[in-house]
Design a protein around this motif. Structure first.
Motif, PDB file in Angstrom:
ATOM      1  N   VAL A  25      33.888  20.990 -76.996  1.00 55.06           N
ATOM      2  CA  VAL A  25      34.871  20.027 -76.494  1.00 55.06           C
ATOM      3  C   VAL A  25      35.318  19.113 -77.633  1.00 55.06           C
ATOM      4  CG1 VAL A  25      35.283  18.136 -74.873  1.00 55.06           C
ATOM      5  CG2 VAL A  25      33.829  20.064 -74.202  1.00 55.06           C
ATOM      6  N   SER A  26      36.616  18.962 -77.782  1.00 55.91           N
ATOM      7  CA  SER A  26      37.123  18.029 -78.786  1.00 55.91           C
ATOM      8  C   SER A  26      37.131  16.621 -78.187  1.00 55.91           C
ATOM      9  CB  SER A  26      38.535  18.417 -79.226  1.00 55.91           C
ATOM     10  OG  SER A  26      39.450  18.329 -78.144  1.00 55.91           O
ATOM     11  N   ILE A  27      36.622  15.670 -78.935  1.00 58.88           N
ATOM     12  CA  ILE A  27      36.527  14.288 -78.462  1.00 58.88           C
ATOM     13  C   ILE A  27      37.127  13.366 -79.507  1.00 58.88           C
ATOM     14  CG2 ILE A  27      35.006  12.424 -77.698  1.00 58.88           C
ATOM     15  CD1 ILE A  27      32.918  14.568 -76.991  1.00 58.88           C
ATOM     16  N   GLY A  28      38.129  12.609 -79.107  1.00 59.87           N
ATOM     17  CA  GLY A  28      38.728  11.636 -80.001  1.00 59.87           C
ATOM     18  C   GLY A  28      38.621  10.247 -79.407  1.00 59.87           C
ATOM     19  N   VAL A  56      36.555  13.263 -66.361  1.00 57.95           N
ATOM     20  CA  VAL A  56      37.415  12.084 -66.527  1.00 57.95           C
ATOM     21  C   VAL A  56      36.796  10.872 -65.833  1.00 57.95           C
ATOM     22  CG1 VAL A  56      39.636  11.057 -65.891  1.00 57.95           C
ATOM     23  CG2 VAL A  56      39.558  13.360 -66.858  1.00 57.95           C
ATOM     24  N   GLU A  57      36.269  11.070 -64.626  1.00 55.38           N
ATOM     25  CA  GLU A  57      35.626   9.967 -63.898  1.00 55.38           C
ATOM     26  C   GLU A  57      34.426   9.434 -64.671  1.00 55.38           C
ATOM     27  OE1 GLU A  57      34.792  11.965 -60.206  1.00 55.38           O
ATOM     28  OE2 GLU A  57      36.382  10.866 -59.181  1.00 55.38           O
ATOM     29  N   ALA A  58      33.595  10.347 -65.188  1.00 58.77           N
ATOM     30  CA  ALA A  58      32.373   9.936 -65.878  1.00 58.77           C
ATOM     31  C   ALA A  58      32.682   9.240 -67.203  1.00 58.77           C
ATOM     32  CB  ALA A  58      31.483  11.157 -66.116  1.00 58.77           C
ATOM     33  N   ILE A  59      33.623   9.757 -67.960  1.00 60.42           N
ATOM     34  CA  ILE A  59      33.975   9.131 -69.238  1.00 60.42           C
ATOM     35  C   ILE A  59      34.590   7.754 -68.993  1.00 60.42           C
ATOM     36  CG2 ILE A  59      35.465   9.276 -71.277  1.00 60.42           C
ATOM     37  CD1 ILE A  59      35.128  12.295 -71.186  1.00 60.42           C
ATOM     38  N   GLY A  60      35.356   7.623 -67.927  1.00 61.11           N
ATOM     39  CA  GLY A  60      35.966   6.334 -67.598  1.00 61.11           C
ATOM     40  C   GLY A  60      34.951   5.251 -67.302  1.00 61.11           C
ATOM     41  N   ARG A  61      33.718   5.655 -66.954  1.00 54.48           N
ATOM     42  CA  ARG A  61      32.669   4.673 -66.668  1.00 54.48           C
ATOM     43  C   ARG A  61      31.907   4.252 -67.922  1.00 54.48           C
ATOM     44  NH1 ARG A  61      32.192   7.926 -61.909  1.00 54.48           N
ATOM     45  NH2 ARG A  61      30.563   9.199 -62.856  1.00 54.48           N
ATOM     46  N   VAL A  62      32.182   4.898 -69.045  1.00 54.96           N
ATOM     47  CA  VAL A  62      31.516   4.514 -70.292  1.00 54.96           C
ATOM     48  C   VAL A  62      32.039   3.151 -70.729  1.00 54.96           C
ATOM     49  CG1 VAL A  62      31.270   5.062 -72.749  1.00 54.96           C
ATOM     50  CG2 VAL A  62      31.108   6.886 -71.034  1.00 54.96           C
ATOM     51  N   GLU A  84      27.808   8.520 -76.765  1.00 54.37           N
ATOM     52  CA  GLU A  84      27.592   8.384 -75.321  1.00 54.37           C
ATOM     53  C   GLU A  84      28.472   9.349 -74.546  1.00 54.37           C
ATOM     54  OE1 GLU A  84      27.587   4.862 -71.916  1.00 54.37           O
ATOM     55  OE2 GLU A  84      27.494   4.347 -74.045  1.00 54.37           O
ATOM     56  N   ILE A  85      29.702   9.549 -75.020  1.00 51.82           N
ATOM     57  CA  ILE A  85      30.620  10.464 -74.341  1.00 51.82           C
ATOM     58  C   ILE A  85      30.115  11.901 -74.443  1.00 51.82           C
ATOM     59  CG2 ILE A  85      32.950  11.455 -74.438  1.00 51.82           C
ATOM     60  CD1 ILE A  85      33.871   8.596 -75.317  1.00 51.82           C
TER      61      ILE A  85
END
Length: 225
Positions: A168-171, A193-199, A152-153
């Motif tokens: 993009v590295s994603i952990g 950051v805003e969008a990922i925080g809504r996941v 999803e991220i």
């Protein structure tokens, strides 16, 4: 896509009838280990909810009355409820409900604002109760598999910042998301950051980006969740 109530709800409708006695309500709460029960009309539509707080008013109101703490409308309402002997007289009405399609975040907001720990789930067409959702059910979003959240991220990275997820590295670890890479502008980081925080399930976002241009003048940086 936002996680909805249908993904976490319990399929058991924990409820009583309006004429259920004080003792009967207590027995139902004990049997199902819950702190509140819905009150249903003859067509299985929730008309109210009786919580442990409602039952405890019998003790609380007496203490307040002796101390002369409450006055006016609120005191009258609590005294009326404290004198109740069945669900119809004890319940808080109208019932606050959700549907299977209600986002989990919205249900969490309702519980927080109304200070309640569970909600009846109703069919959006008939209004009849079809289940119950508890605070513990909503917390299940924080136990999502890391790979599910990562997928999803990646979609968020592509949509919110216009970046290729492969760059993009994603952990993802215990709900904490670390993202890094190279971007053109700092505003991309802010949006990401805003969008990922809504996941659903994300507890915190840790950005580790480098950028070519700082276009953050006048932009309020959001919290890192």
């Amino acid at each position: 896509m936002p996680i909805e109530i249908k993904d976490v709800m319990g399929r058991v409708a924990i409820a009583v009838q309006p004429d259920t006695s004080f003792a009967g309500i207590l027995a139902t709460m004990k049997r199902f280990a819950v702190s509140a029960v819905a009150v249903l009309d003859a067509d299985r539509r929730p008309v109210g909810v009786v919580s442990q707080d409602d039952l405890l008013l019998k003790e609380v109101v007496e203490a307040r009355h002796g101390a002369g703490i409450l006055k006016g409308e609120k005191r009258w309402q609590e005294q009326r409820k404290a004198a109740g002997v069945n669900a119809a007289e004890l319940m808080t009405s109208p019932a606050i409900t959700v549907t299977p399609g209600t986002p989990v975040r919205e249900a969490a907001r309702l519980m927080h604002e109304r200070r309640i720990k569970q909600l009846p789930v109703i069919d959006p067409v008939t209004g009849r109760i079809i289940g119950t959702v508890h605070q513990r059910d909503l917390l299940r979003v924080f136990t999502r598999p890391a790979e599910e959240m990562r997928a999803e991220i990646e979609a968020v990275v592509r949509g919110a910042a216009g970046l290729d997820p492969s760059t993009v590295s994603i952990g993802v670890r215990d709900g904490v998301v670390t993202v890094g890479g190279v971007v053109e502008r700092t505003s991309q980081i802010t949006r990401l950051v805003e969008a990922i925080g809504r996941v659903e399930g994300v507890i915190k976002v840790v950005p580790e980006f480098t950028f070519a241009h700082d276009d953050s003048a006048g932009i309020v940086t959001p919290p890192l969740y």
